[in-house]
Design an enzyme around this catalytic site. Structure first.
Site, PDB file in Angstrom:
ATOM      1  N   GLN A 476     -18.353 -54.338  23.304  1.00 44.25           N
ATOM      2  CA  GLN A 476     -17.439 -55.483  23.277  1.00 44.25           C
ATOM      3  C   GLN A 476     -17.101 -55.900  24.703  1.00 44.25           C
ATOM      4  O   GLN A 476     -16.486 -55.138  25.446  1.00 44.25           O
ATOM      5  CB  GLN A 476     -16.163 -55.109  22.521  1.00 44.25           C
ATOM      6  N   SER A 479     -12.410 -57.299  27.647  1.00 42.38           N
ATOM      7  CA  SER A 479     -11.465 -57.000  28.724  1.00 42.38           C
ATOM      8  C   SER A 479     -12.059 -57.278  30.095  1.00 42.38           C
ATOM      9  O   SER A 479     -13.259 -57.110  30.318  1.00 42.38           O
ATOM     10  CB  SER A 479     -11.025 -55.538  28.647  1.00 42.38           C
ATOM     11  N   GLU A 594      -9.931 -57.892   6.978  1.00 39.66           N
ATOM     12  CA  GLU A 594      -9.224 -57.701   5.717  1.00 39.66           C
ATOM     13  C   GLU A 594      -9.796 -56.542   4.916  1.00 39.66           C
ATOM     14  O   GLU A 594     -10.220 -56.692   3.788  1.00 39.66           O
ATOM     15  CB  GLU A 594      -9.287 -58.999   4.896  1.00 39.66           C
TER      16      GLU A 594
END
Length: 733
Positions: A476, A479, A594
């Protein structure tokens, strides 16, 4: 309007309706005039609403129908006591219902004589939990002498259930007020007072008034639930009062709830409330079900709930400031009530030592999720499909799991199964039952949902399908050195070129980037747009030229994190997920999904099992034993919060704040275990010593420091809890 943190102990629709009804009762009958009349009274008396309590059926809710009650259980009584605890009710409600709960749990003949009157309010009762009377055995029962203090509601009780030393054991006996000398004492709780009770002369107690079948442990367990439920109500009032004040009290030009010092204090109160609520809920369920682990569950509640109420009471006064320290404000009344409840139960130290002994003896309470109707039909279908997958070889299993939607079943078909929360729980249970391991997606579990939600069909075939088969490793790229938790402050730029985008910038704290095939990347594509706009979400092939991955050596000496440099990296248009400029919306789908929150923790960090293994055979002093008990309590609370989160999801309730509470507590749990073990090792905790687990704990205590940083720091989680659970204002821009 009931806010998220006020939903209450019970999780069913019936419990919610009961709590709402009791709150309505309190609004009608427990106004400020009633509370202040009790404070100013020279001596305690029955409150004006006592008859209404009986008429409403609240005194006998847990009493069997054949004895004039409603035939419910301790959990329903706890729901009532929490709701009325928010109103700091005066009068003998708590001691009377505790006495009837003890009689319900006993088979003594006297229960048939007393329960109808206790259920309708025509009889009041008190229960002693302190030093016992002395009993002498006789032909028809026992004779008791002596005194005991701290008998809550004793001055207005018709009957008193008091401890007595019988045959070197502790049992409770039922005595009439007329046979005793009852003197109301100055009490910390100025609304509901306690008494000193003594025998004027030896008092004969018939055998049918001796609760011989109730052990001291079981009496204390029932008391822990009853007093603990009211403690939850106290904590709830204190948390709400502090938060509401922090929203409107303005200092230095803004609401004090906007200052993180106040916001985090209020959020910590919300966390304490959720811990207390979960522990009392579970203990009541365990006692109602007659579980073998009920006394363990009650001991956990006795550690957690009273301490939580005291902390919330103290912090409520602190947030209110000077106004909270005035006699006219109710805050000190709740603080007094919290301290009294904890004192009556005997303090948390003895309870935590009891929990430690349970844990060290191998006792554990499995947290069970009671699934609603319809689960078994789903289970039968799921079990049949999984049986075919279980027969495949491991490689074929991975393909079948990914292509069948089993890996992330909450996703829509064909990549998931469109499973609602109930089906997700059943699938998880049946995968475990069949012994079928799911592929470890790591960051891929975060990558798939936004691509399924916003990506093209070609993107889904290109990266989602192989990811769900366990064939692709993701990282990912969110940041940056100047944008950690504040992701929207990113400066990495993506500039439009023919056929795609050129990206330049630096990312940091990127887990497993050096091993990854693909990356999730957000970059600013419109520098003139507002902060949360002008951001685009990309998927990036990590073999693309211009990417430099530089591993970062962490405090542990390992290299899991990386900094990633992007120098004129070309990303084609077919790697944009969603529309350009909508990246913040897509990224939020990455950060929240979810799915049902099943399981917790990180296997690489210390667990309660690691702690119990460490202390096995060690000579623990009283302080260390209490600390082990506190860890066992926290471990159980974490499991309970997970179960309550799932049950709320099954009921369609928003669980975002409950999940944040669980994450916050999990983050610090492993840290504290590691620090405890290193401290217990002494010199062996800082220097490798033969025969001691030195190396492991020296590594763990350093590694665990990351737990409260990654994935949103402790401080960010407290902000989330304060703002979403308590409605406090967001930080100033």
């Amino acid at each position: 309007m009931t806010t998220a943190h006020e939903l209450g102990l019970g999780l069913t629709g019936e419990h919610t309706a009961l709590a709402d009804s009791v709150r309505g009762f309190a609004a009608r009958h427990l106004g400020a005039d009633v509370l202040r009349a009790a404070v100013d009274a020279d001596r305690e008396s029955l409150p004006p609403f006592w008859g209404a309590l009986g008429a409403q059926g609240l005194l006998g809710l847990h009493v069997p129908e054949e004895h004039g009650g409603a035939g419910a259980g301790l959990l329903e009584l706890a729901v009532v006591l929490e709701a009325l605890g928010r109103a700091a009710q005066p009068g003998p409600l708590l001691p009377t219902t505790l006495a009837s709960a003890l009689l319900v749990a006993s088979t003594a003949k006297v229960r048939g004589d007393l329960l109808p009157g206790l259920a309708d309010g025509s009889t009041t009762a008190a229960v002693g939990l302190a030093e016992p009377l002395t009993a002498t055995a006789g032909p028809d029962g026992v004779t008791v002498t002596g005194s005991t203090t701290g008998v809550l509601g004793g001055a207005v009780a018709d009957v008193l259930v008091l401890p007595a030393r019988i045959d070197d054991g502790l049992r409770w006996v039922v005595l009439d007020r007329a046979d005793l000398d009852v003197r109301e004492r100055d009490s910390l709780d100025v609304i509901r007072r306690s008494a000193l009770v003594a025998t004027r002369e030896p008092v004969p107690v018939p055998e049918d008034r001796v609760l011989r079948d109730l052990s001291a442990e079981r009496v204390r367990s029932i008391a822990a639930v009853v007093l603990g439920a009211e403690a939850v109500g106290v904590a709830s009032w204190c948390t709400t009062t502090a938060a509401e004040y922090a929203k409107v009290r303005v200092q230095f030009g803004r609401p004090i709830g906007q200052f993180q010092g106040v916001k985090h204090k209020c959020a910590a109160m919300g966390v304490e409330l959720e811990r207390a609520r979960a522990s009392v809920w579970d203990a009541a369920r365990a006692l109602d079900a007659g579980d073998d682990t009920a006394d363990f569950a009650a001991a956990v509640a006795a550690v957690v709930a009273p301490d939580a109420a005291v902390r919330c009471g103290a912090d409520c006064v602190q947030v209110l400031g000077g106004i909270g320290f005035t006699w006219e404000h109710d805050a000190h009344l709740y603080y007094r009530r919290a301290l009294t409840l904890r004192g009556l139960l005997g303090g948390s130290a003895q309870w935590s030592a009891e929990v430690a002994r349970h844990a060290l003896g191998g006792d554990a309470r499995r947290v069970r999720i009671d699934l609603p109707d319809g689960a078994e039909a789903i289970r039968e279908a799921v079990r049949g499909e999984l049986a075919a997958i279980a027969a495949l070889d491991p490689d074929e299993q991975l393909v079948a799991l990914g292509d069948g939607g089993w890996v992330q079943p909450h996703l829509p078909r064909p990549h998931g199964r469109g499973a609602d929360p109930l089906e997700q729980v059943v699938i998880s249970e049946e995968l475990k039952h069949a012994g079928i391991p799911l592929p470890e997606l790591l960051m891929g579990g975060w990558a798939v949902p936004p691509i399924v939600a916003f990506g093209t069909e070609e993107q889904k075939q290109r990266v989602v399908v192989p990811t769900l088969r366990g064939e692709v490793v993701w990282c990912q790229l969110f940041s940056e050195p100047g944008a950690g938790s504040d992701l929207a402050s990113l400066t990495t730029r993506a500039t439009r070129v023919e056929g795609g985008w050129k990206v330049n910038g630096q990312k940091i704290w990127t887990t497993v980037a050096q091993f990854s095939d693909w990356a999730m990347l957000i970059a600013r594509t419109d520098p003139d747009a507002p902060k949360h706009e002008g951001i685009t979400y990309f998927i990036l092939d990590m073999s693309t030229p211009g990417i430099t991955v530089r591993p970062l050596r962490e405090a542990t000496g390992s290299q899991l994190f990386n900094e990633v440099f992007l120098d004129d990296v070309f990303i084609p248009d077919n790697c944009v997920v969603g529309e350009p400029g909508q990246g913040w919306t897509v990224a939020r789908a990455t950060l929240s999904s979810e799915r049902v929150a099943l399981g917790r923790g990180n296997a690489s960090y210390p667990t309660l099992a690691d702690l119990l293994e460490f202390v096995d055979g060690r000579d623990l002093d009283a302080t260390a034993l209490n600390r082990v008990g506190e860890f066992a309590c926290e471990n159980h609370v974490l499991d309970l919060l997970g179960a309550r989160t799932v049950l709320k999801q099954l009921s369609g309730v928003d669980v975002s704040t409950t999940s944040s509470v669980g994450k916050l507590l999990s983050m610090r749990f492993g840290q504290q275990i590691a620090e405890f073990c290193v401290a217990q090792l002494g010199i062996a905790g800082v220097v490798a010593v033969s025969g001691e687990p030195s190396d492991r704990w020296m590594d763990q205590v350093v590694a665990c420091r990351a737990m409260t940083i990654y994935g949103g720091t402790t401080e960010v989680q407290l902000n989330v809890i304060g703002e979403r659970m308590l409605g406090l204002p967001r930080d100033a821009a």
